[in-house]
Design an enzyme around this catalytic site. Structure first.
Site, PDB file in Angstrom:
ATOM      1  N   HIS A 131       0.803  -1.209   0.126  1.00 46.23           N
ATOM      2  CA  HIS A 131       0.056  -0.119  -0.108  1.00 46.23           C
ATOM      3  C   HIS A 131       0.996   1.296  -0.048  1.00 46.23           C
ATOM      4  O   HIS A 131       0.317   2.429   0.202  1.00 46.23           O
ATOM      5  CB  HIS A 131      -0.958  -0.112   1.088  1.00 46.23           C
ATOM      6  CG  HIS A 131      -1.959  -1.206   1.216  1.00 46.23           C
ATOM      7  ND1 HIS A 131      -2.247  -2.091   2.285  1.00 46.23           N
ATOM      8  CD2 HIS A 131      -2.687  -1.528   0.237  1.00 46.23           C
ATOM      9  CE1 HIS A 131      -3.012  -2.921   2.067  1.00 46.23           C
ATOM     10  NE2 HIS A 131      -3.495  -2.604   0.697  1.00 46.23           N
ATOM     11  N   HIS A 132       2.055   1.114  -0.293  1.00 43.41           N
ATOM     12  CA  HIS A 132       3.011   2.286  -0.400  1.00 43.41           C
ATOM     13  C   HIS A 132       2.398   3.312  -1.325  1.00 43.41           C
ATOM     14  O   HIS A 132       2.758   4.742  -1.155  1.00 43.41           O
ATOM     15  CB  HIS A 132       4.240   2.179  -0.751  1.00 43.41           C
ATOM     16  CG  HIS A 132       4.714   1.485  -2.070  1.00 43.41           C
ATOM     17  ND1 HIS A 132       4.351   0.478  -2.536  1.00 43.41           N
ATOM     18  CD2 HIS A 132       5.218   2.054  -2.872  1.00 43.41           C
ATOM     19  CE1 HIS A 132       4.587   0.152  -3.822  1.00 43.41           C
ATOM     20  NE2 HIS A 132       5.446   1.436  -3.947  1.00 43.41           N
ATOM     21  N   ARG A 133       1.780   2.971  -2.222  1.00 43.81           N
ATOM     22  CA  ARG A 133       1.076   4.025  -3.199  1.00 43.81           C
ATOM     23  C   ARG A 133      -0.336   3.287  -3.568  1.00 43.81           C
ATOM     24  O   ARG A 133      -0.484   2.156  -3.571  1.00 43.81           O
ATOM     25  CB  ARG A 133       1.810   3.959  -4.462  1.00 43.81           C
ATOM     26  CG  ARG A 133       3.330   4.685  -4.434  1.00 43.81           C
ATOM     27  CD  ARG A 133       3.392   5.586  -5.648  1.00 43.81           C
ATOM     28  NE  ARG A 133       4.726   6.238  -5.167  1.00 43.81           N
ATOM     29  CZ  ARG A 133       5.341   7.033  -6.235  1.00 43.81           C
ATOM     30  NH1 ARG A 133       4.757   7.359  -7.083  1.00 43.81           N
ATOM     31  NH2 ARG A 133       6.313   7.656  -5.633  1.00 43.81           N
TER      32      ARG A 133
ATOM     33  N   LYS B 286      -3.107  -2.374  -7.528  1.00 41.36           N
ATOM     34  CA  LYS B 286      -3.418  -2.521  -9.322  1.00 41.36           C
ATOM     35  C   LYS B 286      -2.737  -3.968  -9.448  1.00 41.36           C
ATOM     36  O   LYS B 286      -1.934  -4.415  -9.108  1.00 41.36           O
ATOM     37  CB  LYS B 286      -2.560  -1.532 -10.215  1.00 41.36           C
ATOM     38  CG  LYS B 286      -3.181  -1.690 -11.455  1.00 41.36           C
ATOM     39  CD  LYS B 286      -4.229  -0.911 -11.475  1.00 41.36           C
ATOM     40  CE  LYS B 286      -4.705  -0.957 -13.141  1.00 41.36           C
ATOM     41  NZ  LYS B 286      -5.646  -2.383 -13.086  1.00 41.36           N
TER      42      LYS B 286
ATOM     43  N   LYS C  76      -3.478  -8.751  -6.902  1.00 44.29           N
ATOM     44  CA  LYS C  76      -3.934  -9.785  -7.772  1.00 44.29           C
ATOM     45  C   LYS C  76      -5.014 -10.434  -7.164  1.00 44.29           C
ATOM     46  O   LYS C  76      -5.102 -10.635  -6.008  1.00 44.29           O
ATOM     47  CB  LYS C  76      -2.692 -10.697  -7.968  1.00 44.29           C
ATOM     48  CG  LYS C  76      -2.949 -11.488  -9.395  1.00 44.29           C
ATOM     49  CD  LYS C  76      -2.800 -10.967 -10.402  1.00 44.29           C
ATOM     50  CE  LYS C  76      -1.656 -11.271 -11.557  1.00 44.29           C
ATOM     51  NZ  LYS C  76      -1.309 -10.461 -12.341  1.00 44.29           N
TER      52      LYS C  76
END
Ligand code: GLU
Length: 468
Positions: free
Chosen positions: A60-62, A66, A102
Site C-alpha cells: 500500500h505504499h502507493r 493494481k 492480484k
C-alpha cells in the site's frame, strides 16, 4: 510455500543484499499486506457450486493497488500472493504509481457457460465491494489469465450498480472494452510492451556481441509458448514491425515448427477455422508442447503460465535471449542456471509491464473523463500545416499529398498510447541496464530490476514516515 512464491522471494533476497537498506524495511517491502479469501455459492444448472476466490494487496505504499484477476483451476493463495508481489515491483520499475495486487477465482472458464461466468464475475465483484477491495482510489483490477475485456465490463457494471453516484466509478477497473470507458491499445499492450523491451535490449551492440548476435531485431529467430493475448501480440508485432522470424509456436493442442518461419496472422486464421494450430501448412509437429522451450533459436518467449522452465528442462534450453512475457515462467533455480550459461533474461516484472502501463493510461483517461488527443489533435494539425506552407513558400517547392499528411497529422489516442508505452519501456530498460553497468556485483537484469524497484519503494516508505 509454493515454488513460485519461493522463487519470487529468493530473487528479492538476492537483490536486497545490494541495496544496503535496513532489514525491517526490506521485510515490510517483501511481505504481502492483505489477503482476502472468499467462498461464495453460484447456481450452475440445477446445482449450487461453491467458488473459492482471492484478492491479495501486496503493498500500500502507493494507492490504488493494481493487478489483474485470473480465472484458473490452479489458483491458490500462494500463487495470488506471488503474482501480487510481482505487480508491486512491476509498477515501481515502470513508474506506474500503484501498489501491487492480484485476484484469482478458482475455476476453469471452459467449464462454464457465458451466463454462469457472468454470475461468478458479478458475485466476485460484490464480495470485493463489500470488503472495500475495489474502487478507483483503493484497488483497481484488470484482465489476467482467463479473463478479458468482457469480464471487466461486467465488473464495471456491477460496481456502477452499487456506486452509481461516484463520478469516477469507471476508473474502478481497467482493460474495459473501448466503447465502455476503455482505451485504444490496451488489448495489445502487454505484447507490444514485450516487443519494445526486446527491441531496446537488442539495440546495444556490446550486449549483443556477448551473445554472439548482431544488434537489432531484424532476422532474429523466435519461439513462442502460448498464443493467448500476450503471446499472440508479441509474435505478430515482432514479425510485422521488427522483422523477426517465428520458427516455433506452442498452444494448448500442441507445438509446431518451421525453419522457414510461421506467418502468425495466417496461423490464427487457420486456428479459428480448424480449432487447432496443428497441421498448419509448411510446419512440422513437435513431439511435445514443451519442446517449444528447447528449440534452437535467438529469442524464446514463454507467454503462458509460471514454472515452465525448471530444473527438469533448463539444461536443454538453447535460446540466447529469454523474454519473460508470462509471470514467473522460470523458477529461480532455472534462472540461475541459464544466467551462468550466459543467457540474457528479460525479467517478467519489466518485460510484461506494458499491460499495467496502459492500464495506468486508461485509469488517467477515466479520471480526466476525456480521451487522449481530443484537445490538441486539430491544433497540432493546423500548426504543422502552417509550418509546411511556410517552408513551401520560402523554398518555392511543394511536397506530395501523402508526405504532407504524414508530417501534419495530429496524434490520435492510439498514437499517444503507443508512444507513451514505448517511452516507458525504453526508459525503464535504460534504468535497469544502468544499474547493472554501474554496479559490477550485479550481473543480471532481474537483480537490477529488483534493486530499482526496492529503491523506489523504500524511498516512498521513508519519505512517508513509518508510525512509531
Ligand atoms: N494482469 C496484467 C499483469 O499481470 C495487467 C495488470 C493491470 O493492468 O493492472 O501485469
Amino acid at each position: 510455500m509454493s515454488n513460485f512464491l519461493e522463487s519470487v522471494n529468493q530473487n528479492f533476497d538476492k537483490a536486497a543484499k545490494h541495496t544496503g537498506l535496513n532489514k525491517g524495511l526490506l521485510e515490510q517491502i517483501k511481505v504481502c499486506n492483505s489477503v482476502y479469501q472468499m467462498r461464495f455459492p453460484v447456481k450452475v444448472g440445477k446445482e449450487y457450486k461453491v467458488i473459492e476466490a482471492y484478492r491479495a494487496q501486496h503493498s500500500h505504499h502507493r494507492l490504488p493497488t493494481k493487478g489483474g484477476i485470473r480465472f484458473s483451476q490452479k489458483v491458490n493463495q500462494d500463487e495470488v500472493v506471488a503474482l501480487a508481489t510481482l505487480m508491486t515491483y512491476k509498477c515501481a520499475i515502470v513508474d506506474v504509481p500503484f501498489g501491487g495486487a492480484k485476484g484469482g477465482v478458482m475455476i476453469s472458464a471452459r467449464d462454464f457457460t457465458e451466463k454462469e461466468l457472468e454470475n461468478i464475475t458479478r458475485r466476485y465483484t460484490m464480495e470485493l465491494i463489500r470488503k472495500n477491495f475495489i474502487g478507483p482510489g483503493t484497488d483497481v483490477p484488470a484482465p489476467d489469465y482467463g479473463t478479458g475485456s468482457r469480464e471487466m465490463a461486467w465488473i464495471l457494471d456491477t460496481y456502477l450498480t452499487m456506486k452509481g453516484g461516484d463520478i469516477d466509478a469507471a476508473a474502478c477497473v481497467t482493460g474495459k472494452p473501448v466503447h465502455q470507458y476503455g482505451i485504444q491499445g490496451r488489448t495489445e499492450a502487454t505484447g507490444r510492451g514485450v516487443f519494445y523491451a526486446l527491441k531496446e535490449a537488442c539495440s546495444y551492440e556490446d550486449d549483443m556481441k556477448e551473445l554472439k548476435l548482431t544488434a537489432g531485431l531484424k532476422g532474429k529467430t523466435m519461439a513462442v509458448q502460448g498464443l493467448g493475448n500476450v503471446g499472440y501480440y508479441t509474435a505478430t508485432i515482432s514479425q510485422k514491425e521488427g522483422g523477426v522470424k517465428i520458427i516455433a509456436v506452442a498452444e494448448y493442442e500442441g507445438a509446431i515448427y518451421s525453419e522457414n518461419g510461421i506467418d502468425i496472422e495466417k496461423l490464427m486464421k487457420y486456428r479459428k477455422k480448424k480449432g487447432s494450430i496443428m497441421g498448419f501448412p509448411g510446419t512440422k509437429k513437435m513431439k511435445s508442447r514443451k519442446d517449444v522451450l528447447t528449440v534452437d533459436c535467438d529469442i524464446l518467449v514463454p507467454a503462458a503460465l509460471e514454472n515452465q522452465i525448471t530444473k527438469d528442462n533448463m539444461k536443454k534450453v538453447k535460446a540466447k535471449i529469454i523474454a519473460e512475457a508470462a509471470n514467473g515462467p522460470l523458477t529461480a533455480t532455472a534462472s540461475e542456471y541459464l544466467l551462468k550459461k550466459g543467457t540474457m533474461i528479460l525479467p517478467d516484472m519489466y518485460c510484461n509491464a506494458g499491460g499495467v502501463t496502459v492500464s495506468y493510461f486508461e485509469w488517467l483517461k477515466n479520471l480526466s473523463h476525456m480521451r487522449f488527443g481530443r484537445m490538441e489533435k486539430r491544433f497540432d494539425q493546423a500548426k504543422y500545416g502552417n509550418m509546411v506552407d511556410l517552408v513551401e513558400r520560402l523554398t518555392g517547392k511543394t511536397i506530395g499529398k501523402k508526405e504532407r499528411q504524414l508530417i501534419t497529422s495530429g496524434a490520435d489516442e492510439i498514437d499517444l498510447v503507443r508512444s507513451g508505452l514505448e517511452e516507458t519501456m525504453i526508459t525503464a530498460y535504460k534504468e535497469i541496464r544502468g544499474i547493472m553497468k554501474r554496479k559490477k556485483s550485479i550481473t543480471d537484469l532481474r537483480t537490477a530490476a529488483f534493486v530499482s524497484a526496492i529503491n523506489k519503494i523504500s524511498s516512498d516508505y521513508l519519505s512517508l514516515g513509518i508510525w512509531p
